[in-house]
Design a protein around this motif. Structure first.
Motif, PDB file in Angstrom:
ATOM      1  N   HIS A 124       0.846  -1.200   0.000  1.00 18.51           N
ATOM      2  CA  HIS A 124       0.000   0.000   0.000  1.00 18.51           C
ATOM      3  C   HIS A 124       0.880   1.248   0.000  1.00 18.51           C
ATOM      4  CE1 HIS A 124      -3.087   2.916   1.015  1.00 18.51           C
ATOM      5  NE2 HIS A 124      -3.980   1.989   0.729  1.00 18.51           N
ATOM      6  N   PRO A 125       0.617   2.206  -0.892  1.00 18.29           N
ATOM      7  CA  PRO A 125       1.489   3.377  -1.001  1.00 18.29           C
ATOM      8  C   PRO A 125       1.546   4.223   0.263  1.00 18.29           C
ATOM      9  CG  PRO A 125      -0.516   3.643  -2.329  1.00 18.29           C
ATOM     10  CD  PRO A 125      -0.469   2.211  -1.905  1.00 18.29           C
ATOM     11  N   ASP A 126       0.542   4.155   1.127  1.00 17.64           N
ATOM     12  CA  ASP A 126       0.548   4.959   2.350  1.00 17.64           C
ATOM     13  C   ASP A 126       1.664   4.557   3.301  1.00 17.64           C
ATOM     14  OD1 ASP A 126      -1.596   6.352   1.423  1.00 17.64           O
ATOM     15  OD2 ASP A 126      -3.083   5.397   2.721  1.00 17.64           O
ATOM     16  N   HIS A 128       4.809   3.568   2.403  1.00 13.03           N
ATOM     17  CA  HIS A 128       6.102   4.052   1.893  1.00 13.03           C
ATOM     18  C   HIS A 128       7.248   3.068   2.146  1.00 13.03           C
ATOM     19  CE1 HIS A 128       4.123   7.845   1.146  1.00 13.03           C
ATOM     20  NE2 HIS A 128       3.790   7.951   2.421  1.00 13.03           N
ATOM     21  N   THR A 160       5.527  10.695 -10.924  1.00  8.53           N
ATOM     22  CA  THR A 160       6.064   9.769  -9.931  1.00  8.53           C
ATOM     23  C   THR A 160       6.565  10.532  -8.707  1.00  8.53           C
ATOM     24  OG1 THR A 160       8.265   9.819 -10.960  1.00  8.53           O
ATOM     25  CG2 THR A 160       6.734   8.088 -11.678  1.00  8.53           C
ATOM     26  N   LEU A 161       6.538   9.866  -7.556  1.00 11.48           N
ATOM     27  CA  LEU A 161       6.998  10.484  -6.322  1.00 11.48           C
ATOM     28  C   LEU A 161       8.510  10.681  -6.346  1.00 11.48           C
ATOM     29  CD1 LEU A 161       4.960   8.412  -3.677  1.00 11.48           C
ATOM     30  CD2 LEU A 161       4.459  10.714  -4.542  1.00 11.48           C
ATOM     31  N   CYS A 163      12.301  10.234  -5.509  1.00 10.61           N
ATOM     32  CA  CYS A 163      12.963   8.985  -5.135  1.00 10.61           C
ATOM     33  C   CYS A 163      14.468   9.181  -5.158  1.00 10.61           C
ATOM     34  CB  CYS A 163      12.554   7.856  -6.082  1.00 10.61           C
ATOM     35  SG  CYS A 163      12.936   8.172  -7.819  1.00 10.61           S
ATOM     36  N   LYS A 178       9.362   4.211  -3.329  1.00 12.15           N
ATOM     37  CA  LYS A 178       8.389   3.971  -2.269  1.00 12.15           C
ATOM     38  C   LYS A 178       6.984   3.843  -2.852  1.00 12.15           C
ATOM     39  CE  LYS A 178      11.012   6.275   1.377  1.00 12.15           C
ATOM     40  NZ  LYS A 178      11.022   7.355   2.410  1.00 12.15           N
ATOM     41  N   GLN A 179       6.904   3.633  -4.162  1.00 13.46           N
ATOM     42  CA  GLN A 179       5.632   3.381  -4.823  1.00 13.46           C
ATOM     43  C   GLN A 179       5.864   2.275  -5.844  1.00 13.46           C
ATOM     44  OE1 GLN A 179       6.134   7.288  -7.661  1.00 13.46           O
ATOM     45  NE2 GLN A 179       4.078   6.623  -7.302  1.00 13.46           N
ATOM     46  N   GLN A 184       7.051   0.792 -13.698  1.00 14.34           N
ATOM     47  CA  GLN A 184       7.395   2.178 -13.413  1.00 14.34           C
ATOM     48  C   GLN A 184       8.808   2.554 -13.868  1.00 14.34           C
ATOM     49  OE1 GLN A 184       6.543   3.427  -9.418  1.00 14.34           O
ATOM     50  NE2 GLN A 184       7.844   5.236  -9.517  1.00 14.34           N
TER      51      GLN A 184
END
Length: 230
Positions: A124-126, A128, A160-161, A163, A178-179, A184
């Motif tokens: 789950h992305p929450d 991390h 994208t977050l 990184c 972390k995603q 990706q």
């Protein structure tokens, strides 16, 4: 008396699949509760008759976790009729499934479990959770590559977050995500003008794959402590 719990959570505890996968099975009409098609709002106990694809669910299973060294050519989709499927390489006698996926052309660390709660916690992305990859591309990287990749790349309609990205060699880099968007890293590299020719996952959370101890297509039991999750 056992308190009823939501069906998807129950299937996760029983080692059938993750909660997310359970929801897909319910949507597909593959889950029955006491002889009728299941609903997402169903709450059940071990006293209920629950079947998935015609097979009876026997209740909560002992939680297990394995590290698996996935080679190129193994597909993480669990399909019995596909000779390349991971399902033909899982530990015998235990019903486990992969936590997340590596695409067929990628290799390295894959975690296998029957613990739906752990699966949710890791993917789950929450939460991390870090995943480290070593990547080789088709030509030498330019000076701005690491900065561009680390600050965010537009793929599939989203950015994208941020990184961590660093060079390992002229055409190789390390990236810590972390995603986990679909393919990706390959899509990020393609956006920057490079083609990934080798993608190796070296670490999930605190656990690093040691290829000298775990050869390709081999697995071994792992304790939850090895991940060092908060």
């Amino acid at each position: 008396m056992t308190h009823p719990i939501r069906l998807a959570k129950y299937l996760g505890h029983a080692g059938i699949c993750s909660r997310r996968q359970a929801s897909r099975l319910i949507d597909a009409g593959q889950v029955m509760v006491n002889g009728r098609p299941a609903n997402h709002i169903d709450h059940v106990t071990p006293a209920d008759l629950i079947t998935v694809a015609g097979q009876q669910v026997m209740g909560p299973a002992k939680k297990v976790l394995y590290a698996y060294h996935k080679p190129v050519g193994i597909d993480c989709k669990l399909k019995m009729d596909d000779p390349s499927s991971l399902i033909h390489h899982l530990p015998h006698g235990e019903r486990v499934y992969p936590i997340g996926r590596l695409d067929k052309d990628s290799r390295g660390l894959l975690l296998l479990t029957n613990d739906g709660e752990l699966c949710q916690r890791l993917i789950h992305p929450d939460h991390h959770v870090e995943k480290e990859y070593w990547v080789k591309v088709d030509r030498p990287l330019d000076a701005n590559f690491c900065h561009t990749m680390s600050t965010g790349i537009p793929i599939d309609g989203q950015l994208t977050l941020p990184c961590e990205v660093s060079l390992l060699a002229p055409s190789r880099f390390k990236i810590v995500l972390k995603q986990g968007l679909n393919r990706q890293i390959r899509k990020m590299a393609k956006h920057c003008g490079y083609r990934v020719i080798d993608l190796y996952r070296a670490r999930i959370a605190a656990f690093e794959l040691d290829s000298t101890l775990l050869s390709e297509n081999q697995f071994h039991p792992l304790s939850l402590d090895a991940l060092k999750l908060d």
